[in-house]
Design a protein around this motif. Structure first.
Motif, PDB file in Angstrom:
ATOM      1  N   ALA A   5      86.122  45.534 -13.062  1.00 59.57           N
ATOM      2  CA  ALA A   5      87.580  45.419 -13.123  1.00 59.57           C
ATOM      3  C   ALA A   5      88.249  46.797 -13.101  1.00 59.57           C
ATOM      4  O   ALA A   5      89.318  46.977 -12.485  1.00 59.57           O
ATOM      5  N   ALA A   6      87.621  47.789 -13.756  1.00 57.55           N
ATOM      6  CA  ALA A   6      88.210  49.129 -13.804  1.00 57.55           C
ATOM      7  C   ALA A   6      88.253  49.766 -12.422  1.00 57.55           C
ATOM      8  O   ALA A   6      89.288  50.318 -11.995  1.00 57.55           O
ATOM      9  N   PHE A   7      87.137  49.703 -11.696  1.00 56.65           N
ATOM     10  CA  PHE A   7      87.117  50.340 -10.371  1.00 56.65           C
ATOM     11  C   PHE A   7      87.948  49.567  -9.357  1.00 56.65           C
ATOM     12  O   PHE A   7      88.384  50.123  -8.334  1.00 56.65           O
ATOM     13  N   ALA A   8      88.197  48.282  -9.637  1.00 57.35           N
ATOM     14  CA  ALA A   8      89.088  47.521  -8.751  1.00 57.35           C
ATOM     15  C   ALA A   8      90.488  48.099  -8.781  1.00 57.35           C
ATOM     16  O   ALA A   8      91.249  47.956  -7.802  1.00 57.35           O
ATOM     17  N   GLN A   9      90.863  48.785  -9.894  1.00 61.04           N
ATOM     18  CA  GLN A   9      92.186  49.408  -9.985  1.00 61.04           C
ATOM     19  C   GLN A   9      92.341  50.537  -8.966  1.00 61.04           C
ATOM     20  O   GLN A   9      93.457  50.892  -8.565  1.00 61.04           O
ATOM     21  N   ALA A  10      91.186  51.086  -8.571  1.00 69.95           N
ATOM     22  CA  ALA A  10      91.216  52.177  -7.583  1.00 69.95           C
ATOM     23  C   ALA A  10      90.834  51.678  -6.199  1.00 69.95           C
ATOM     24  O   ALA A  10      90.623  52.492  -5.279  1.00 69.95           O
ATOM     25  N   GLY A  11      90.755  50.379  -6.033  1.00 69.94           N
ATOM     26  CA  GLY A  11      90.442  49.807  -4.727  1.00 69.94           C
ATOM     27  C   GLY A  11      88.966  49.766  -4.405  1.00 69.94           C
ATOM     28  O   GLY A  11      88.586  49.545  -3.254  1.00 69.94           O
ATOM     29  N   VAL A  12      88.115  49.965  -5.395  1.00 70.73           N
ATOM     30  CA  VAL A  12      86.668  49.928  -5.172  1.00 70.73           C
ATOM     31  C   VAL A  12      86.136  48.563  -5.625  1.00 70.73           C
ATOM     32  O   VAL A  12      86.356  48.155  -6.766  1.00 70.73           O
ATOM     33  N   SER A  13      85.412  47.884  -4.718  1.00 72.64           N
ATOM     34  CA  SER A  13      84.846  46.577  -5.043  1.00 72.64           C
ATOM     35  C   SER A  13      83.372  46.745  -5.415  1.00 72.64           C
ATOM     36  O   SER A  13      82.516  46.851  -4.541  1.00 72.64           O
ATOM     37  N   LEU A  14      83.118  46.786  -6.726  1.00 77.16           N
ATOM     38  CA  LEU A  14      81.744  46.919  -7.207  1.00 77.16           C
ATOM     39  C   LEU A  14      81.064  45.554  -7.276  1.00 77.16           C
ATOM     40  O   LEU A  14      81.725  44.527  -7.461  1.00 77.16           O
ATOM     41  N   PRO A  15      79.728  45.527  -7.158  1.00 77.45           N
ATOM     42  CA  PRO A  15      79.003  44.274  -7.402  1.00 77.45           C
ATOM     43  C   PRO A  15      79.233  43.815  -8.850  1.00 77.45           C
ATOM     44  O   PRO A  15      79.642  44.599  -9.710  1.00 77.45           O
ATOM     45  N   ARG A  16      78.911  42.576  -9.134  1.00 72.63           N
ATOM     46  CA  ARG A  16      79.206  42.011 -10.456  1.00 72.63           C
ATOM     47  C   ARG A  16      78.236  42.472 -11.533  1.00 72.63           C
ATOM     48  O   ARG A  16      78.650  42.654 -12.685  1.00 72.63           O
ATOM     49  N   VAL A  17      76.972  42.667 -11.211  1.00 75.65           N
ATOM     50  CA  VAL A  17      75.992  42.921 -12.272  1.00 75.65           C
ATOM     51  C   VAL A  17      75.543  44.368 -12.286  1.00 75.65           C
ATOM     52  O   VAL A  17      75.627  45.090 -11.276  1.00 75.65           O
ATOM     53  N   SER A  18      75.053  44.788 -13.456  1.00 75.47           N
ATOM     54  CA  SER A  18      74.676  46.193 -13.657  1.00 75.47           C
ATOM     55  C   SER A  18      73.535  46.630 -12.739  1.00 75.47           C
ATOM     56  O   SER A  18      73.487  47.797 -12.316  1.00 75.47           O
ATOM     57  N   GLN A  19      72.601  45.723 -12.424  1.00 77.35           N
ATOM     58  CA  GLN A  19      71.488  46.107 -11.553  1.00 77.35           C
ATOM     59  C   GLN A  19      71.988  46.654 -10.218  1.00 77.35           C
ATOM     60  O   GLN A  19      71.509  47.688  -9.722  1.00 77.35           O
ATOM     61  N   ASP A  20      72.957  45.943  -9.617  1.00 78.63           N
ATOM     62  CA  ASP A  20      73.477  46.367  -8.315  1.00 78.63           C
ATOM     63  C   ASP A  20      74.467  47.521  -8.441  1.00 78.63           C
ATOM     64  O   ASP A  20      74.548  48.377  -7.556  1.00 78.63           O
ATOM     65  N   GLN A  21      75.222  47.575  -9.524  1.00 78.60           N
ATOM     66  CA  GLN A  21      76.167  48.672  -9.707  1.00 78.60           C
ATOM     67  C   GLN A  21      75.440  50.012  -9.814  1.00 78.60           C
ATOM     68  O   GLN A  21      75.970  51.060  -9.430  1.00 78.60           O
ATOM     69  N   SER A  22      74.205  49.996 -10.338  1.00 78.00           N
ATOM     70  CA  SER A  22      73.464  51.244 -10.517  1.00 78.00           C
ATOM     71  C   SER A  22      73.056  51.888  -9.193  1.00 78.00           C
ATOM     72  O   SER A  22      72.634  53.050  -9.173  1.00 78.00           O
ATOM     73  N   THR A  23      73.174  51.152  -8.082  1.00 70.96           N
ATOM     74  CA  THR A  23      72.829  51.719  -6.770  1.00 70.96           C
ATOM     75  C   THR A  23      74.040  51.794  -5.847  1.00 70.96           C
ATOM     76  O   THR A  23      73.898  52.063  -4.647  1.00 70.96           O
TER      77      THR A  23
END
Length: 267
Positions: free
Chosen positions: A186-204
């Protein structure tokens, strides 16, 4: 007449009338006395007996029998008392057994309810993980996200600090409760970045950076890249902000207390 009657020496002398009368009187008196005694016999028989009657002496056998009878009576009394005590003990034991059984049944019921509640929570947790995996599968195509040309780190940090004090809930995505990856997404969505939902994928997601060269807004992770179990955002001065756990919620912490495994830069 006798042939010697004319001889005076052979004739019996005649008794005088007075002697005959006397003898008759004596005889009558004797007979009267006997008659009176005979008539009064039953009266004399009714008189109390004045003879002393000797009572039988108590022999040793009789004493023994009396003692044995007393012992038997005492033994019977003791037996009845013992039986009464045993009956009372049995009644108390039965009452205690009934109370123990009721308590055991109550504990068993409580245990059964606790097990059912634990099972329900475990099923809910499995369902949540299943939902998370489904979301991961649908978002796998976008799991590798490059940093966009535009975006504001300040907006990310501002959003994160606005959530301080919110609760940690597994699978939470806001607005008042979060898990670690739900908050960073949700935080990075404020900057227009669409991160994956889970920590495993966010780490890459993004470009890996050294922990010695961190910048504000870098995404930190704990665990191996691709299998991380926790994420947070570096906010400067050796600190990071994350949705830590159910006891802490959303907080700011020092990296020195819980060093990250790695970091990626997505802005």
């Amino acid at each position: 007449m006798s042939h010697t009657a004319h001889i005076p020496s052979h004739r019996k002398p005649r008794r005088s009338a007075s002697k005959i009368a006397l003898r008759a009187g004596v005889a009558g008196g004797v007979l009267s006395t006997l008659a009176v005694a005979g008539a009064s016999g039953p009266a004399f028989a009714a008189e109390p007996v004045t003879e002393t009657i000797e009572m039988p002496t108590i022999t040793a056998d009789l004493s023994t029998q009396v003692a044995q009878s007393a012992d038997a009576t005492q033994q019977a009394a003791n037996s009845y008392a013992l039986q009464a005590e045993q009956d009372l003990a049995v009644a108390k034991a039965a009452k205690q057994a009934k109370a123990d059984q009721a308590l055991a049944e109550k504990k068993a019921e409580a245990k059964k309810k606790a097990e059912a509640e634990a099972k329900r929570k475990a099923e809910e947790a499995r369902a949540s993980r299943s939902t998370e995996r489904t979301t991961l599968s649908t978002a796998s195509a976008a799991s590798k996200v490059a940093a966009p040309a535009s975006g504001s780190v300040a907006s990310v940090i501002a959003f994160l600090k606005a959530q301080l004090g919110d609760a940690y809930v597994m699978g939470g995505t806001g607005p008042n409760s979060w898990d670690c990856s739900g908050l960073t997404q949700a935080a990075f969505a404020q900057a227009g970045v669409s991160l994956p939902r889970v920590s495993q994928d966010q780490s890459t997601a993004g470009t890996p950076v050294s922990l010695d060269n961190l910048q504000v807004g870098d995404l930190l992770y704990w665990g191996a890249a691709g299998s991380a179990y926790h994420v947070g955002v570096y906010i400067g001065n050796g600190q990071y902000l994350d949705a830590a756990n159910p006891s802490k919620g959303v907080v700011i912490q020092d990296l020195s207390g819980y060093p990250a495994t790695g970091a990626v830069r997505v802005l």
